[in-house]
Each structure stands twice: as structure tokens, then as C-alpha cells.
Design an enzyme around this catalytic site. Sequence first.
Site, PDB file in Angstrom:
ATOM      1  N   LYS A   1       0.833  -1.204   0.000  1.00  0.00           N
ATOM      2  CA  LYS A   1       0.000   0.000   0.000  1.00  0.00           C
ATOM      3  C   LYS A   1       0.874   1.263   0.000  1.00  0.00           C
ATOM      4  O   LYS A   1       2.090   1.182   0.240  1.00  0.00           O
ATOM      5  CB  LYS A   1      -0.932  -0.056   1.207  1.00  0.00           C
ATOM      6  CG  LYS A   1      -1.980  -1.183   1.125  1.00  0.00           C
ATOM      7  CD  LYS A   1      -2.747  -1.275   2.438  1.00  0.00           C
ATOM      8  CE  LYS A   1      -3.920  -2.227   2.368  1.00  0.00           C
ATOM      9  NZ  LYS A   1      -4.624  -2.291   3.686  1.00  0.00           N
TER      10      LYS A   1
ATOM     11  N   TYR B   1     -12.148  -2.656  -3.192  1.00  0.00           N
ATOM     12  CA  TYR B   1     -12.697  -2.731  -1.830  1.00  0.00           C
ATOM     13  C   TYR B   1     -14.217  -2.699  -1.789  1.00  0.00           C
ATOM     14  O   TYR B   1     -14.789  -2.266  -0.798  1.00  0.00           O
ATOM     15  CB  TYR B   1     -12.097  -1.612  -0.985  1.00  0.00           C
ATOM     16  CG  TYR B   1     -10.673  -1.901  -0.537  1.00  0.00           C
ATOM     17  CD1 TYR B   1     -10.391  -2.995   0.297  1.00  0.00           C
ATOM     18  CD2 TYR B   1      -9.607  -1.089  -0.935  1.00  0.00           C
ATOM     19  CE1 TYR B   1      -9.093  -3.263   0.715  1.00  0.00           C
ATOM     20  CE2 TYR B   1      -8.297  -1.360  -0.521  1.00  0.00           C
ATOM     21  CZ  TYR B   1      -8.053  -2.449   0.311  1.00  0.00           C
ATOM     22  OH  TYR B   1      -6.760  -2.719   0.737  1.00  0.00           O
TER      23      TYR B   1
ATOM     24  N   HIS C   1      -1.777  -5.398   1.436  1.00  0.00           N
ATOM     25  CA  HIS C   1      -3.052  -6.073   1.166  1.00  0.00           C
ATOM     26  C   HIS C   1      -2.775  -7.467   0.620  1.00  0.00           C
ATOM     27  O   HIS C   1      -1.826  -7.658  -0.136  1.00  0.00           O
ATOM     28  CB  HIS C   1      -3.871  -5.300   0.127  1.00  0.00           C
ATOM     29  CG  HIS C   1      -5.033  -6.121  -0.392  1.00  0.00           C
ATOM     30  ND1 HIS C   1      -6.216  -6.202   0.286  1.00  0.00           N
ATOM     31  CD2 HIS C   1      -5.147  -6.948  -1.459  1.00  0.00           C
ATOM     32  CE1 HIS C   1      -7.027  -7.052  -0.362  1.00  0.00           C
ATOM     33  NE2 HIS C   1      -6.395  -7.508  -1.430  1.00  0.00           N
TER      34      HIS C   1
END
Length: 152
Positions: free
Chosen positions: A10, A50, A116
Amino acid sequence: MAERTFIAIKPDGVKRNLIGRIITKFEEKGYKIIGLKMLIPTTEIAEKHYEEHKGKPFYPRLIKYITSGPIVAMVLEGENVIAESRKMMGATKPEEAQPGTIRFEYAITKEYNIIHGSDSPESAEREINIYFKKEELCSDWTTMLEMITNEG
Ligand code: UDP
Ligand code: MG
């Protein structure tokens, strides 16, 4: 069983110069990197990624976070890589992550937690397809190299 998973370093991980260290952990473990790129996710990509969290209190900040700078997106291949790479990442909340895990070592907050990873075969396939085209995945290069080596 050989599987594929989607992993992303990220923006906070990239900003803190942790790309090499994180990739090294996966390489040393024995997974094969079959896709790798750096990109700044658009809001559209972040929302697709997401979508399961849409409507949750943290969602707007999560989208801001993931679009705030470059991420390093990758596809790893290997035995049980989906569950095992999640173990290597550690729990979402760094204070619950086991010592030795990436989040334990490098993160302090549950919002900005460095990395992630897909959590199931279904999300792995879905997430790989958001970030990579089929032709961007280099799964068979070992075989190709062997062919070239055997030619002479
Ligand atoms: N997140 C957050 N607040 C929370 C839970 C999650 O900001 O209370 C963020 C965090 O960056 C997390 C991401 O949303 O990694 C996705 O949440 P998920 O529960 O899927 O955790 P993960 O699969 O990343 O461990
Ligand atoms: Mg998740």
C-alpha cells in the site's frame, strides 16, 4: 495445491521504502512472482478492489488511503499461497499480528497497515483481474527458459 493470490504494498509501504524488504520475504519463502507493477490506483479501481467494504465507516478513508500514492501490485503463485501469504502479512490490526509478520514488524495502525492480500480463492481471482490483464502474467517463463537452453 498451486494457487495464485493478489498482493499489494500500500502507499505507506511504498513511501517508507519497504518494497524490497516485503518482496524479499515472499521470494525467500519460495513463491513465484508472476505479475508486478507500480501504479497509483484511480478511485474507480480502489472502489472495485474494496467493494465488499462499501458502506462501512472506514470506507471513505480507505479509498483515500489507497489512492493517495503509488502501490506495488503483484501476483504470487505457489502452494497454498492465499492462506500462507495472509499468515505472513499478519492480522489486520498490527497489535493483533504475530511477531515476525509483516504488519507486526512494519505497521502500527489498523488503517495504515502496509499491505493487502486476497483472503480467498474467489477474491484472489477477482482482485487479480482488477489489476492485471492475462498477458501481463508471466507464469510459464521457466519452461520457456528451459526450451531456449535446450535448443543448442
Ligand atoms: N481498515 C480500516 N479500519 C478498519 C478495518 C479495516 O481502515 O476498522 C482498512 C485497512 O487498511 C484494511 C482494509 O481496510 O487493511 C481492508 O480491511 P479488511 O478487513 O479486509 O482487512 P485485511 O483483509 O486488509 O486484513
Ligand atoms: Mg480484506
